[in-house]
Design a protein around this motif. Structure first.
Motif, PDB file in Angstrom:
ATOM      1  N   LEU A 713       9.274   2.803  -5.658  1.00  0.00           N
ATOM      2  CA  LEU A 713       9.031   2.323  -4.299  1.00  0.00           C
ATOM      3  C   LEU A 713       7.898   1.306  -4.342  1.00  0.00           C
ATOM      4  O   LEU A 713       6.778   1.630  -4.775  1.00  0.00           O
ATOM      5  CB  LEU A 713       8.669   3.465  -3.355  1.00  0.00           C
ATOM      6  N   ALA A 714       8.184   0.086  -3.937  1.00  0.00           N
ATOM      7  CA  ALA A 714       7.190  -0.989  -3.927  1.00  0.00           C
ATOM      8  C   ALA A 714       6.837  -1.331  -2.483  1.00  0.00           C
ATOM      9  O   ALA A 714       7.716  -1.636  -1.674  1.00  0.00           O
ATOM     10  CB  ALA A 714       7.732  -2.214  -4.641  1.00  0.00           C
ATOM     11  N   VAL A 715       5.558  -1.250  -2.168  1.00  0.00           N
ATOM     12  CA  VAL A 715       5.055  -1.547  -0.822  1.00  0.00           C
ATOM     13  C   VAL A 715       4.321  -2.876  -0.882  1.00  0.00           C
ATOM     14  O   VAL A 715       3.574  -3.144  -1.829  1.00  0.00           O
ATOM     15  CB  VAL A 715       4.107  -0.436  -0.341  1.00  0.00           C
ATOM     16  N   LYS A 716       4.518  -3.717   0.116  1.00  0.00           N
ATOM     17  CA  LYS A 716       3.807  -5.001   0.115  1.00  0.00           C
ATOM     18  C   LYS A 716       3.299  -5.339   1.507  1.00  0.00           C
ATOM     19  O   LYS A 716       3.894  -4.961   2.521  1.00  0.00           O
ATOM     20  CB  LYS A 716       4.718  -6.122  -0.400  1.00  0.00           C
ATOM     21  N   ASP A 717       2.179  -6.049   1.535  1.00  0.00           N
ATOM     22  CA  ASP A 717       1.601  -6.537   2.783  1.00  0.00           C
ATOM     23  C   ASP A 717       0.654  -7.687   2.456  1.00  0.00           C
ATOM     24  O   ASP A 717       0.137  -7.777   1.331  1.00  0.00           O
ATOM     25  CB  ASP A 717       0.834  -5.430   3.516  1.00  0.00           C
ATOM     26  N   LYS A 718       0.429  -8.547   3.434  1.00  0.00           N
ATOM     27  CA  LYS A 718      -0.460  -9.682   3.218  1.00  0.00           C
ATOM     28  C   LYS A 718      -1.914  -9.253   3.055  1.00  0.00           C
ATOM     29  O   LYS A 718      -2.728 -10.011   2.541  1.00  0.00           O
ATOM     30  CB  LYS A 718      -0.349 -10.680   4.380  1.00  0.00           C
ATOM     31  N   GLY A 751       1.693   8.674  -7.617  1.00  0.00           N
ATOM     32  CA  GLY A 751       1.114   7.608  -6.813  1.00  0.00           C
ATOM     33  C   GLY A 751       0.864   8.070  -5.387  1.00  0.00           C
ATOM     34  O   GLY A 751       0.974   9.261  -5.080  1.00  0.00           O
ATOM     35  N   PRO A 752       0.444   7.109  -4.562  1.00  0.00           N
ATOM     36  CA  PRO A 752       0.536   5.655  -4.759  1.00  0.00           C
ATOM     37  C   PRO A 752      -0.549   5.104  -5.667  1.00  0.00           C
ATOM     38  O   PRO A 752      -1.590   5.719  -5.865  1.00  0.00           O
ATOM     39  CB  PRO A 752       0.402   5.110  -3.342  1.00  0.00           C
ATOM     40  N   MET A 753      -0.264   3.904  -6.181  1.00  0.00           N
ATOM     41  CA  MET A 753      -1.192   3.220  -7.078  1.00  0.00           C
ATOM     42  C   MET A 753      -0.957   1.716  -6.936  1.00  0.00           C
ATOM     43  O   MET A 753       0.145   1.299  -6.549  1.00  0.00           O
ATOM     44  CB  MET A 753      -0.951   3.661  -8.519  1.00  0.00           C
ATOM     45  N   PRO A 754      -1.961   0.901  -7.229  1.00  0.00           N
ATOM     46  CA  PRO A 754      -1.718  -0.550  -7.214  1.00  0.00           C
ATOM     47  C   PRO A 754      -0.665  -0.917  -8.249  1.00  0.00           C
ATOM     48  O   PRO A 754      -0.626  -0.343  -9.343  1.00  0.00           O
ATOM     49  CB  PRO A 754      -3.086  -1.144  -7.567  1.00  0.00           C
ATOM     50  N   ALA A 755       0.195  -1.851  -7.905  1.00  0.00           N
ATOM     51  CA  ALA A 755       1.203  -2.313  -8.860  1.00  0.00           C
ATOM     52  C   ALA A 755       0.522  -3.009 -10.028  1.00  0.00           C
ATOM     53  O   ALA A 755      -0.594  -3.524  -9.904  1.00  0.00           O
ATOM     54  CB  ALA A 755       2.179  -3.259  -8.177  1.00  0.00           C
ATOM     55  N   SER A 767       2.594   0.880  -5.303  1.00  0.00           N
ATOM     56  CA  SER A 767       3.853   1.481  -5.727  1.00  0.00           C
ATOM     57  C   SER A 767       3.756   2.993  -5.821  1.00  0.00           C
ATOM     58  O   SER A 767       2.671   3.566  -5.942  1.00  0.00           O
ATOM     59  CB  SER A 767       4.279   0.907  -7.091  1.00  0.00           C
ATOM     60  N   LEU A 768       4.935   3.612  -5.746  1.00  0.00           N
ATOM     61  CA  LEU A 768       5.115   5.029  -6.017  1.00  0.00           C
ATOM     62  C   LEU A 768       6.294   5.169  -6.963  1.00  0.00           C
ATOM     63  O   LEU A 768       7.221   4.353  -6.947  1.00  0.00           O
ATOM     64  CB  LEU A 768       5.397   5.827  -4.741  1.00  0.00           C
ATOM     65  N   LEU A 806      14.802  -1.136 -13.611  1.00  0.00           N
ATOM     66  CA  LEU A 806      14.753  -1.534 -15.011  1.00  0.00           C
ATOM     67  C   LEU A 806      13.333  -1.831 -15.476  1.00  0.00           C
ATOM     68  O   LEU A 806      13.076  -1.918 -16.674  1.00  0.00           O
ATOM     69  CB  LEU A 806      15.642  -2.753 -15.261  1.00  0.00           C
ATOM     70  N   ASP A 807      12.416  -2.036 -14.544  1.00  0.00           N
ATOM     71  CA  ASP A 807      11.009  -2.165 -14.922  1.00  0.00           C
ATOM     72  C   ASP A 807      10.155  -1.600 -13.802  1.00  0.00           C
ATOM     73  O   ASP A 807      10.634  -1.386 -12.680  1.00  0.00           O
ATOM     74  CB  ASP A 807      10.625  -3.609 -15.237  1.00  0.00           C
ATOM     75  N   LEU A 808       8.897  -1.347 -14.113  1.00  0.00           N
ATOM     76  CA  LEU A 808       7.980  -0.721 -13.164  1.00  0.00           C
ATOM     77  C   LEU A 808       6.794  -1.635 -12.894  1.00  0.00           C
ATOM     78  O   LEU A 808       5.681  -1.179 -12.634  1.00  0.00           O
ATOM     79  CB  LEU A 808       7.489   0.630 -13.718  1.00  0.00           C
TER      80      LEU A 808
END
Length: 809
Positions: A713-718, A751-755, A767-768, A806-808
């Motif tokens: 799970l990838a979280v994004k924000d400005k 996680g969560p943890m910084p990507a 990410s988680l 396929l990648d983290l």
């Protein structure tokens, strides 16, 4: 019910107006949605509205007069949606022609109240100017208003005009961006017309048409006879010619030529593989097969024989390749065998070409398809065999919604339509080899030797640590490799050099403070491209000039660090003057046809040394290549990802396989700082089973695929703080959804943890990771997780869920 091409998980209900009585499931439609419009596809129809629905809006437009997707494909789309937790509409959209999204907008007209407003308006505010424009041009649409009066707040002003009753708004469907091309065709009214009866230039047209059968494109007749268009118009006026507009396919095969017909003489191992698959089909039990063949073992010949067999059975055939660079040679070879029955689908075609190829397949005019990942959804009737060449390649996984893997989707589709599925590779994914050797889900078929008993290339490892000790400095290319390259080119043989890093230098850094010039939008070092004299970010595409001074300390002591393909070509041209050294990477193959042009030149032996990225590593067959060199293999090993060793082994083994495919034995050099790493050592031995055993020990201990499934799970924000807050909230809701079902022992969340790459394209990323020791209940957990996030007003559109990543990174 309509599934919208939008990030929503439920279908919507609309009424079918009398003018659209032809609407059927499988037809695309344009519908109103909130204050705008959306495209979608009808999935079901009923005479009675569902309970609890009070207001049902009408469809705006019926895009397709007949269904373009059948129930089995709707079922496959639902499987992809369920398996990969993707919106159903996103999955259904995969099955429709490229470039066919239908745009809709709003048109505006002034009302009597608006006229009164203009009559009394004392000032010339923006809204009054806009109202005056709508009065001057009744029915003007939103797009045209935006061109005439651009403004950031335009939509708010239009909404205010409508709210005050000064204008009325109506939907307007603009149509698809891409459609069929209509071309003028010409033919003789009387095929026996006597050319001698006409003046010289008219005679040339009549003679040309008599010597060619059927209607011909008018442009071709004019070009090949050299006469102006008015000559054909005069003949038309005399009643000699018939000129009519008709549909014409754009030709993506221009520049391709069929090779001389080749007889397929199979080796014993090839014949055994074909016979096993054919025998299962004869018995009515089409299976799924992994063809493990060393490089140069003739897997393509097996594929061609299986396609011929499918056609003899009255079925169709689909072959997927991971890289567009693999399609030119395959297309030419397949044209030899299948001629006009062949269609191609990949992203280097124009939207119009892909649209036309799609409809050729839909109409049954082509029953053999070659393409990249998305070609899996081509409208082939009754597939008999589905082939994935180089099945291990990461390109088969889509990196945006829906994040499906073509291999898994092909397995589901083959089961559903009763087709044989053939996966081929010299370096299979661990998932596929595990399925074939331990899980019993596939049949393993092996091609252990190269055709004509040619030997595998001899592989030598060059230890760069020893090279440094020897010379006291870093060297770009070891001396023995320079000598080997010179020797091979002197003998008239060809050389391929792999450096999986494009550009001139990957880093620009300051000698004084040590700072690196980073992208303004990503946490990534910018790459220097010498041809353009600029820095480029390879993640977001941002470009900037090379600074004169360090952005951090103002020092003028900037220097270039590292090696890219652009610099390597310069090095080789200086070292080997007069030799034809060419670069093959994304930068040199951007223009349409450039990829095929370089590969054709290499095949014609007009290039001595080809430098390239991983685009040269697999699938190519050039008999004159007797030396392959691999530089900077350590880059992929240093990536902090659990698949790093697997990818390194695959890349080294694949590129080594380009050497010695002709009559002259091949040689391979691998430069590395890690000569004893098992991925490098076993790639040298080209021993896939040994690598599999070694790597699986690591995967089993740490619960990585194929022993488990992962959900990333990838979280994004400005804003960094918001990204972290969303990620922490998402983690709480995910754990709550798991706990409620009592699945905490089998679905484990980290996680969560910084990507690892925290900032990309101005988005901060957290990410988680969820390890699934068992997958029972996973789809329900993810749906509940989404519901909890929405109830808590977490912006779910900023959370990307990637099942089987396929990648983290």
């Amino acid at each position: 019910a309509v599934a919208l091409f939008a990030p929503v998980f439920q279908d919507y209900t609309y009424a079918v107006p009398p003018a659209m009585a032809a609407a059927r499931p499988g037809c695309r439609v344009v519908v109103p949605l909130g204050g705008g419009h959306a495209n979608g596809v009808i999935t079901a129809m009923t005479d009675t509205p569902p309970p609890g629905v009070e207001r049902i809006r009408d469809l705006l437009s019926l895009v397709d007069p007949e269904p373009l997707i059948d129930p089995p494909r709707v079922e496959l789309a639902r499987w992809i949606s369920h398996h990969y937790f993707a919106p159903p509409g996103d999955c259904l959209r995969l099955f429709f022609p490229p470039g066919s999204y239908v745009e809709a907008t709003f048109s505006y007209r002034i009302t009597p109240a608006g006229e009164a407003r203009l009559a009394t308006a004392a000032d010339k505010a923006f809204q009054d100017k806009l109202l005056a424009l709508i009065r001057r041009r009744p029915g003007i649409d939103r797009k045209e208003i935006g061109r005439v009066m651009p403004a950031r707040f335009l939509d708010r002003v239009l909404a205010n005009l409508e709210r005050n009753g000064w204008v009325t708004r109506a939907s307007r469907v603009l149509g698809a961006r891409t459609g069929f091309r209509r071309v003028l065709f010409v033919e003789l009214v009387d095929p026996a017309a006597d050319p001698a009866a006409y003046p010289k230039r008219q005679r040339a047209v009549v003679e040309f048409l008599r010597s060619h059968q059927g209607p011909l494109p008018l442009a071709r007749v004019v070009a090949e006879t050299g006469v102006p268009y008015d000559v054909t118009r005069r003949l038309q006026a005399k009643g000699v010619l018939r000129i009519e507009a008709a549909e014409s396919y754009r030709d993506p095969f221009a520049g391709y030529r069929a090779r001389e017909t080749e007889a397929l003489v199979l080796t014993a191992a090839q014949r055994a593989a074909v016979d096993r698959i054919r025998g299962d089909l004869d018995a009515g039990r089409p299976g799924q097969y992994l063809v493990l063949g060393v490089t140069g073992s003739g897997k393509t010949q097996v594929y061609i024989e299986l396609i011929h067999d499918a056609l003899r059975r009255g079925r169709t055939a689909l072959m997927l390749v991971p890289e567009i660079s693999l399609t030119p040679a395959l297309t030419q070879r397949f044209m030899t065998h299948f001629g006009g029955r062949l269609a191609i689908l990949h992203s280097m075609l124009s939207d119009g070409e892909r649209h036309d190829q799609w409809f050729r397949i839909h109409r049954g005019e082509a029953d053999v398809v070659i393409g990249t990942r998305s070609a899996l959804f081509a409208p082939l009737a009754a597939p008999g065999v589905i082939i994935l060449d180089e099945e291990h390649d990461a390109s088969y996984k889509q990196d945006e919604s829906p994040r499906y893997h073509a291999r898994e989707a092909a397995q589901a589709w083959a089961r559903q339509c009763g087709a044989a599925l053939v996966l081929g590779s010299a370096t299979p994914s661990l998932e596929s080899y595990h399925a074939a050797t331990e899980a019993g889900a596939m049949t393993l078929l092996e091609l252990p030797e190269r055709i004509l008993n040619r030997p595998l290339p001899d592989v030598a490892i060059v230890d760069m640590v020893r090279e440094f000790e020897r010379f006291g400095r870093n060297v770009i290319v070891a001396g023995e490799i320079y000598k080997a390259i010179a020797d091979r080119m002197h003998r008239g043989e060809q050389v391929m050099v792999l450096l999986n890093r494009r550009g001139f230098a990957p880093v620009v850094t300051c000698r004084k403070c040590g700072e690196t010039v980073l992208c303004a939008h990503c946490d990534i070092a910018m790459t220097f491209h010498q041809a353009e004299r600029q820095l480029m970010c390879h993640y977001c595409g941002y470009i900037r000039p090379v600074p004169d001074t360090c952005p951090a300390c103002g020092s003028g002591h900037l220097f270039l660090l590292g090696l890219g393909t652009e610099k390597l070509v310069e090095v080789f041209r200086e070292r080997f003057p007069g030799r034809r050294v060419v670069r093959f990477d994304r930068d040199t193959t951007r223009q349409k046809g450039s990829m095929k042009e370089i590969l054709d030149r290499f095949e014609r032996r007009e290039i001595d040394l080809l430098v390239g990225t991983q685009m040269i590593a697999k699938g190519h067959d050039f008999p004159a290549v007797t030396l392959v060199v691999v530089l900077s293999t350590d880059t992929s090993l240093r990536i902090p990802d659990f698949r790093s060793a697997e990818r390194t082994f695959q890349l080294l083994t694949q590129v080594a396989g380009r050497s010695g495919r002709g009559d002259t034995p091949g040689r391979v050099y691998i430069q590395t700082y890690y000569p004893n790493h098992y991925a490098v050592r076993l790639a040298r031995q080209q021993d896939y089973p040994a690598f599999y055993r070694h790597e699986m020990e690591f995967r089993r201990r740490l619960h990585f695929p194929p022993m488990t499934r992962l959900v990333f799970l990838a979280v994004k924000d400005k804003q960094r703080e918001k990204a972290e807050a969303i990620a922490r909230g998402a983690g709480e809701h995910l754990r709550a959804a798991i706990a409620e079902r009592g699945l905490a022992a089998t679905l484990r969340v980290q996680g969560p943890m910084p990507a690892l790459l925290e900032k990309i394209k101005d988005d901060y990323r957290w990410s988680l990771l969820m390890r699934c020791l068992a997958t029972d209940g996973l789809p329900e957990v993810l749906l509940d997780f989404r519901r909890r996030c929405l109830d808590a007003r977490l912006p779910f559109t900023q959370i990307a869920v990637d099942v089987d990543p396929l990648d983290l990174l």
